[in-house]
Design a protein around this motif. Structure first.
Motif, PDB file in Angstrom:
ATOM      1  N   ARG A  68       6.714   4.166   2.189  1.00  0.00           N
ATOM      2  CA  ARG A  68       5.381   3.981   1.589  1.00  0.00           C
ATOM      3  C   ARG A  68       4.934   5.217   0.820  1.00  0.00           C
ATOM      4  O   ARG A  68       3.758   5.360   0.503  1.00  0.00           O
ATOM      5  CB  ARG A  68       4.342   3.729   2.682  1.00  0.00           C
ATOM      6  CG  ARG A  68       4.640   2.549   3.542  1.00  0.00           C
ATOM      7  CD  ARG A  68       4.333   1.317   2.775  1.00  0.00           C
ATOM      8  NE  ARG A  68       4.766   0.136   3.503  1.00  0.00           N
ATOM      9  CZ  ARG A  68       4.480  -1.085   3.135  1.00  0.00           C
ATOM     10  NH1 ARG A  68       3.772  -1.284   2.062  1.00  0.00           N
ATOM     11  NH2 ARG A  68       4.914  -2.105   3.825  1.00  0.00           N
ATOM     12  N   ALA A  69       5.881   6.137   0.599  1.00  0.00           N
ATOM     13  CA  ALA A  69       5.491   7.388  -0.056  1.00  0.00           C
ATOM     14  C   ALA A  69       6.293   7.612  -1.329  1.00  0.00           C
ATOM     15  O   ALA A  69       7.444   7.192  -1.455  1.00  0.00           O
ATOM     16  CB  ALA A  69       5.685   8.562   0.901  1.00  0.00           C
ATOM     17  N   LYS A 125       0.812  -1.217   0.000  1.00  0.00           N
ATOM     18  CA  LYS A 125       0.000   0.000   0.000  1.00  0.00           C
ATOM     19  C   LYS A 125       0.852   1.276   0.000  1.00  0.00           C
ATOM     20  O   LYS A 125       1.757   1.442   0.811  1.00  0.00           O
ATOM     21  CB  LYS A 125      -0.907  -0.019   1.226  1.00  0.00           C
ATOM     22  CG  LYS A 125      -2.078   0.917   1.080  1.00  0.00           C
ATOM     23  CD  LYS A 125      -2.977   0.787   2.300  1.00  0.00           C
ATOM     24  CE  LYS A 125      -3.950   1.937   2.385  1.00  0.00           C
ATOM     25  NZ  LYS A 125      -3.339   3.261   2.431  1.00  0.00           N
ATOM     26  N   CYS A 140       5.821  13.857   4.659  1.00  0.00           N
ATOM     27  CA  CYS A 140       5.373  12.497   5.014  1.00  0.00           C
ATOM     28  C   CYS A 140       4.745  12.511   6.400  1.00  0.00           C
ATOM     29  O   CYS A 140       3.677  11.934   6.627  1.00  0.00           O
ATOM     30  CB  CYS A 140       6.549  11.508   4.994  1.00  0.00           C
ATOM     31  SG  CYS A 140       7.074  11.086   3.328  1.00  0.00           S
ATOM     32  N   ALA A 160       2.386   9.374   6.722  1.00  0.00           N
ATOM     33  CA  ALA A 160       2.887   8.291   5.869  1.00  0.00           C
ATOM     34  C   ALA A 160       4.326   7.915   6.241  1.00  0.00           C
ATOM     35  O   ALA A 160       5.129   8.790   6.550  1.00  0.00           O
ATOM     36  CB  ALA A 160       2.856   8.732   4.410  1.00  0.00           C
ATOM     37  N   GLU A 202       1.117   5.090   0.854  1.00  0.00           N
ATOM     38  CA  GLU A 202       0.441   5.893   1.890  1.00  0.00           C
ATOM     39  C   GLU A 202       0.348   7.383   1.555  1.00  0.00           C
ATOM     40  O   GLU A 202      -0.422   8.093   2.180  1.00  0.00           O
ATOM     41  CB  GLU A 202       1.152   5.706   3.237  1.00  0.00           C
ATOM     42  CG  GLU A 202       0.999   4.285   3.768  1.00  0.00           C
ATOM     43  CD  GLU A 202       1.713   4.034   5.073  1.00  0.00           C
ATOM     44  OE1 GLU A 202       1.520   2.945   5.629  1.00  0.00           O
ATOM     45  OE2 GLU A 202       2.494   4.898   5.531  1.00  0.00           O
ATOM     46  N   ALA A 203       1.154   7.835   0.606  1.00  0.00           N
ATOM     47  CA  ALA A 203       1.093   9.262   0.243  1.00  0.00           C
ATOM     48  C   ALA A 203       1.876   9.526  -1.040  1.00  0.00           C
ATOM     49  O   ALA A 203       2.790   8.776  -1.392  1.00  0.00           O
ATOM     50  CB  ALA A 203       1.677  10.124   1.359  1.00  0.00           C
ATOM     51  N   LEU A 236      -5.800   8.476  -1.695  1.00  0.00           N
ATOM     52  CA  LEU A 236      -4.450   8.668  -1.151  1.00  0.00           C
ATOM     53  C   LEU A 236      -4.198  10.138  -0.829  1.00  0.00           C
ATOM     54  O   LEU A 236      -4.542  11.012  -1.625  1.00  0.00           O
ATOM     55  CB  LEU A 236      -3.397   8.224  -2.167  1.00  0.00           C
ATOM     56  CG  LEU A 236      -3.347   6.739  -2.475  1.00  0.00           C
ATOM     57  CD1 LEU A 236      -2.318   6.462  -3.554  1.00  0.00           C
ATOM     58  CD2 LEU A 236      -2.996   5.977  -1.205  1.00  0.00           C
TER      59      LEU A 236
END
Ligand code: BG6
Ligand code: MG
Length: 227
Positions: free
Chosen positions: A168-169, A4, A159, A164, A6-7, A112
């Motif tokens: 994950r960004a 996934k 972030c 995030a 996240e940002a 997102l």
């Protein structure tokens, strides 16, 4: 483990709109006033770099780094900003670079969070002119950033503001200093432009920013990074 994202964090000048060119024109004019000539090749080194740090690089380029007091340098930086703000007056909602609105819409449709990581103190004015003030869930405040790109501070701040984890960004940048900052923060780096060594995914121009391809490449990168 899930993949996934996240940002997604965008740079502004040169990614959302072509203000990078306005910065260049304004610096070129200021530099000429003190007898220094700069060209677009040299300008690549100024992209993503703060106002005062850019001035230092220009003065070094003209071997004039010891010729001015701090007050004089502050006056020169203020003068450049006036040139730049004059150029900004022509900016409208039609100046969002190709593909950016579509990309923002796709990311938003997936729920997102979207952030902005620009070291420009004029970011608010630019977003207003582009009518994009509401497009971002978090805008890192350039006035509070202590270290300009290539330091990761602004991307880490974005972030954090978006909740995030950096790994994950995804960060999107047009500047070498920006790609370096994204990588130093531990994020996945998307580069727009030429000679952006170190980008995890590179395109020539914003209309090639294909969200599905970015996600695919990010997932591969994540798999390799956590091996
Ligand atoms: C960055 C630009 O976004 O902002 C740089 O890439 C610029 O060229 C920097 O120097 C600072 O901008 P400003 O508007 O605060 O002078
Ligand atoms: Mg930029």
């Amino acid at each position: 483990m899930n993949n996934k994202i996240e940002a997604v964090v965008f740079d502004l000048d040169g990614v959302i709109t072509d203000t990078a060119h306005f910065h260049y024109l304004a610096w070129k004019q200021l530099a000429a006033e003190v007898g220094i000539t700069i060209d677009e090749v040299f300008n690549e080194r100024l992209k993503g770099v703060s106002r005062m740090d850019s001035l230092e690089l220009i003065l070094q380029e003209g071997n004039r780094e010891n010729d001015f007091t701090l007050t004089e340098k502050e006056e020169m930086a203020a003068k450049k900003n006036l040139h730049y703000c004059d150029l900004l007056k022509q900016l409208t909602a039609n100046d969002v670079l190709p593909g950016i609105l579509e990309l923002l819409a796709k990311i938003k449709a997936e729920g997102l969070p979207i952030g902005l990581a620009s070291v420009s103190k004029n970011a608010g004015t630019v977003l207003k002119a582009l009518e994009l003030e509401d497009a971002f869930n978090f805008i890192a405040d350039a006035a509070k950033i202590k270290r300009s790109k290539p330091d990761p501070e602004i991307f880490l701040t974005a972030c954090e503001g978006l909740g995030a984890a950096p790994v994950r960004a995804i960060g999107i940048e047009d500047a070498a200093a920006g790609i370096e900052a994204i990588k130093a923060s531990g994020m996945f780096a998307v580069g727009v432009g030429k000679s952006l060594q170190g980008a995890d995914y590179l395109v020539d121009s914003t209309n090639q920013l294909d969200w599905d391809k970015i996600k695919e490449t990010y997932e591969e990168w994540l798999k390799n990074s956590i091996k």
